[in-house]
Design a protein around this motif. Structure first.
Motif, PDB file in Angstrom:
ATOM      1  N   ARG A 290       0.818  -1.210   0.000  1.00  0.00           N
ATOM      2  CA  ARG A 290       0.000   0.000   0.000  1.00  0.00           C
ATOM      3  C   ARG A 290       0.851   1.260   0.000  1.00  0.00           C
ATOM      4  N   ASN A 291       2.143   1.098   0.161  1.00  0.00           N
ATOM      5  CA  ASN A 291       3.049   2.233   0.197  1.00  0.00           C
ATOM      6  C   ASN A 291       3.076   2.936  -1.154  1.00  0.00           C
ATOM      7  N   VAL A 399      -7.345  25.854   1.113  1.00  0.00           N
ATOM      8  CA  VAL A 399      -6.213  25.405   1.918  1.00  0.00           C
ATOM      9  C   VAL A 399      -5.882  23.969   1.511  1.00  0.00           C
ATOM     10  N   THR A 400      -4.682  23.766   1.043  1.00  0.00           N
ATOM     11  CA  THR A 400      -4.269  22.445   0.569  1.00  0.00           C
ATOM     12  C   THR A 400      -3.195  21.862   1.479  1.00  0.00           C
ATOM     13  N   ALA A 401      -3.198  20.552   1.570  1.00  0.00           N
ATOM     14  CA  ALA A 401      -2.185  19.830   2.352  1.00  0.00           C
ATOM     15  C   ALA A 401      -1.622  18.711   1.486  1.00  0.00           C
ATOM     16  N   ILE A 402      -0.311  18.581   1.483  1.00  0.00           N
ATOM     17  CA  ILE A 402       0.348  17.537   0.697  1.00  0.00           C
ATOM     18  C   ILE A 402       0.483  16.300   1.570  1.00  0.00           C
ATOM     19  N   LYS A 403      -0.118  15.205   1.093  1.00  0.00           N
ATOM     20  CA  LYS A 403      -0.114  13.967   1.873  1.00  0.00           C
ATOM     21  C   LYS A 403       0.565  12.861   1.096  1.00  0.00           C
ATOM     22  N   VAL A 404       1.280  12.031   1.826  1.00  0.00           N
ATOM     23  CA  VAL A 404       1.911  10.830   1.291  1.00  0.00           C
ATOM     24  C   VAL A 404       1.647   9.700   2.267  1.00  0.00           C
ATOM     25  N   ASN A 405       1.120   8.586   1.754  1.00  0.00           N
ATOM     26  CA  ASN A 405       0.776   7.445   2.616  1.00  0.00           C
ATOM     27  C   ASN A 405      -0.166   7.859   3.742  1.00  0.00           C
ATOM     28  N   HIS A 406      -1.122   8.751   3.413  1.00  0.00           N
ATOM     29  CA  HIS A 406      -2.164   9.219   4.336  1.00  0.00           C
ATOM     30  C   HIS A 406      -1.617  10.077   5.477  1.00  0.00           C
ATOM     31  N   PHE A 407      -0.394  10.555   5.340  1.00  0.00           N
ATOM     32  CA  PHE A 407       0.191  11.437   6.346  1.00  0.00           C
ATOM     33  C   PHE A 407       0.571  12.760   5.691  1.00  0.00           C
ATOM     34  N   THR A 408       0.354  13.835   6.408  1.00  0.00           N
ATOM     35  CA  THR A 408       0.676  15.158   5.895  1.00  0.00           C
ATOM     36  C   THR A 408       2.179  15.368   5.910  1.00  0.00           C
ATOM     37  N   VAL A 409       2.704  15.858   4.796  1.00  0.00           N
ATOM     38  CA  VAL A 409       4.140  16.100   4.685  1.00  0.00           C
ATOM     39  C   VAL A 409       4.470  17.409   5.398  1.00  0.00           C
ATOM     40  N   PRO A 410       5.372  17.405   6.384  1.00  0.00           N
ATOM     41  CA  PRO A 410       5.739  18.653   7.064  1.00  0.00           C
ATOM     42  C   PRO A 410       6.336  19.663   6.098  1.00  0.00           C
TER      43      PRO A 410
END
Length: 509
Positions: A290-291, A399-410
């Protein structure tokens, strides 16, 4: 700057390097029956151990935490220090001149595999070349989980292993992580050796191919090119090298018997063990596939193989459909992993097909792999940054958030990845400009700088081993520096320069 911890880190690397001399000594003494080779490799190994003891003595009593500048300097010194001993066999036995031997050794340690050894070189030097490739990638893996988190913040390694591993500058924790990587890397090498052995290669060819493919070193050594099973085995191992080795560690750990205080019968304990291991293993395998990086690798391989196979079948370059599919899959796996091995039929491909295959070297593998290139995780983040910016252009208030593997990228990691991509472009331009001063034309300068920065080594039609041999001495030293920069990534150099300038300014003040 804590010099003691630098000496200690270099000493740890040399003591591990000394173990690798056992393989050529064993081959020379038992199989080749050449005791001159065996004695020389033994003497060099003893010299490595002697220098290691001196470095350990100067490094005793260091602090238990790794400072940033010391970490960057350690990374910058590791490959040159190892290369001092690695190039000695090539020079002593007259295989290569000193400068060419140094270039060969650096290219092997950085897993680039330029491979400028003469075609008629004795087998033991091909073995030593493979050992250097294998050990160079091992160094990179160990630095990836110990020193690099302190220097570069992993550049997204925490995104692919969110909640999986804890990276710490504490020296004791670093040794634990290093031990894990050594075990996983060794286990995968043995697994690769078994695959090549079953594919039909003899004992030593299986060892060489396992070390070259799992390290993505490549080179021009590929036995039994007409053996279909060897081609499939090599493609599988190269794809295995594209994966995240920290994920592999997690999968291997699930196979360990769980600690249980129950004193039941052996059969009952076996059932409990099987149930727990099966549950954990299936869970981690699902998490693995799933990664985002793994899905991207599968998508790139499927896209590349489909497009190129369709074109080759349409143009009728190969008569057999199985040959088309197998060789396309092999070359896609080879260049995606930045191994750079190519078969004789590669020259029959169209320019578009060659370009598409070589373009995959830009992506590389997972961010926890030993491959070169930008790494797929960074490409994913860059693509989602572009998507977010386009969305903001259309909807300014969104407002957008960049997510990878369902986690927000800092935001910190986003900034580092953008800076890294910019520095890669600048490095490519500067490297090509520097090589052009040696008399190379535009295409050769760009091709050689691209091959060095991505650790691909050679590009068929653009830069061959002969191009590197034809460089002047200054050009060969410049290529060595590009190879190290491409392996360690440019931020290490900038941190060392900035740190030394800062210390100088403080002293002057």
């Amino acid at each position: 700057m804590d010099k003691k911890i630098i000496f200690s880190l270099l000493g740890n690397v040399l003591i591990a390097f000394s173990v690798t001399f056992a393989l050529p000594i064993f081959y020379a003494a038992v199989f080749a029956r050449n005791f001159e080779y065996a004695v020389f490799f033994a003497i060099v190994g003893i010299c490595v151990l002697t220098v290691e003891r001196v470095l350990k003595k100067f490094g005793s009593g260091h602090r238990r935490r790794l400072p940033l500048l010391a970490a960057a300097i350690s990374m910058l010194l590791i490959y040159p220090v190892v290369a001092i001993f690695g190039f000695l066999p090539f020079v002593y036995f007259g295989i290569l001149p000193p400068i060419d031997a140094a270039l060969e050794t650096i290219s092997d340690l950085t897993s680039s595999g330029i491979s400028i050894l003469p075609q008629n070189s004795p087998y033991i030097f091909i073995l030593w070349q493979s050992v250097l490739m294998w050990f160079g990638s091992l160094i990179f893996l160990v630095m990836l989980v110990t020193v690099m988190p302190e220097v570069s913040g992993c550049f997204g390694l925490t995104l692919s292993l969110h909640g999986g591993q804890n990276f710490s500058p504490v020296f004791g924790q670093m040794l634990v992580m290093a031990e894990r990587m050594i075990k996983v890397y060794t286990a995968l090498t043995i697994f690769s050796f078994v695959i090549f052995k079953f594919a039909g290669l003899d004992f030593w060819d299986s060892i060489l191919m396992a070390m070259r493919c799992i390290s993505t070193g490549g080179g021009n050594f590929f036995p039994s090119q007409e053996n279909i099973l060897v081609e499939y085995a090599a493609a599988f191992v190269m794809i295995l090298a594209c994966g995240n080795f920290l994920f592999y560690h997690r999968l291997i750990v699930t196979l360990k018997p769980p600690i249980s205080r129950r004193r039941g019968k052996f059969f009952q304990r076996g059932i409990i063990y099987f149930k727990k291991v099966s549950k954990n293993f299936v869970h981690n395998v699902k998490h693995f596939f799933r990664n985002s990086e793994i899905k991207a690798i599968i998508g790139i391989i499927f896209f590349g193989v489909t497009i190129i196979t369709f074109r080759l079948h349409r143009h009728g370059i190969f008569s057999d459909s199985e040959d088309i599919l197998r060789q396309t899959f092999f070359h896609v796996a080879s260049f995606l992993s930045t191994t750079g091995i190519y078969l004789e039929t590669f020259e029959q491909l169209d320019n578009f097909d060659k370009f598409l295959i070589v373009l995959m070297a830009i992506f590389g593998g997972c961010i926890g792999s030993v491959t070169g290139g930008i790494k797929i995780m960074r490409v994913i983040v860059l693509a989602r940054i572009l998507k977010a910016e386009l969305t903001k252009t259309i909807h300014p208030r969104m407002v957008t958030a960049i997510k990878v593997n369902h986690f927000t990228v800092p935001q910190e990691i986003i900034g580092r990845i953008l800076g890294f991509f910019f520095l890669v472009c600048i490095s490519l331009f500067v490297s090509a400009a520097g090589l052009s001063f040696t008399g190379l034309d535009f295409s050769e300068a760009v091709g050689m700088s691209f091959a060095c920065l991505t650790n691909l080594g050679t590009l068929p039609g653009l830069c061959e081993p002969e191009n590197f041999l034809g460089l002047p001495i200054a050009g060969k030293f410049f290529c060595m520096s590009i190879l190290i920069i491409g392996r360690l990534e440019i931020f290490v150099i900038l941190i060392v320069i900035a740190g030394l300038i800062s210390r100088r300014n403080i002293k002057e003040w």
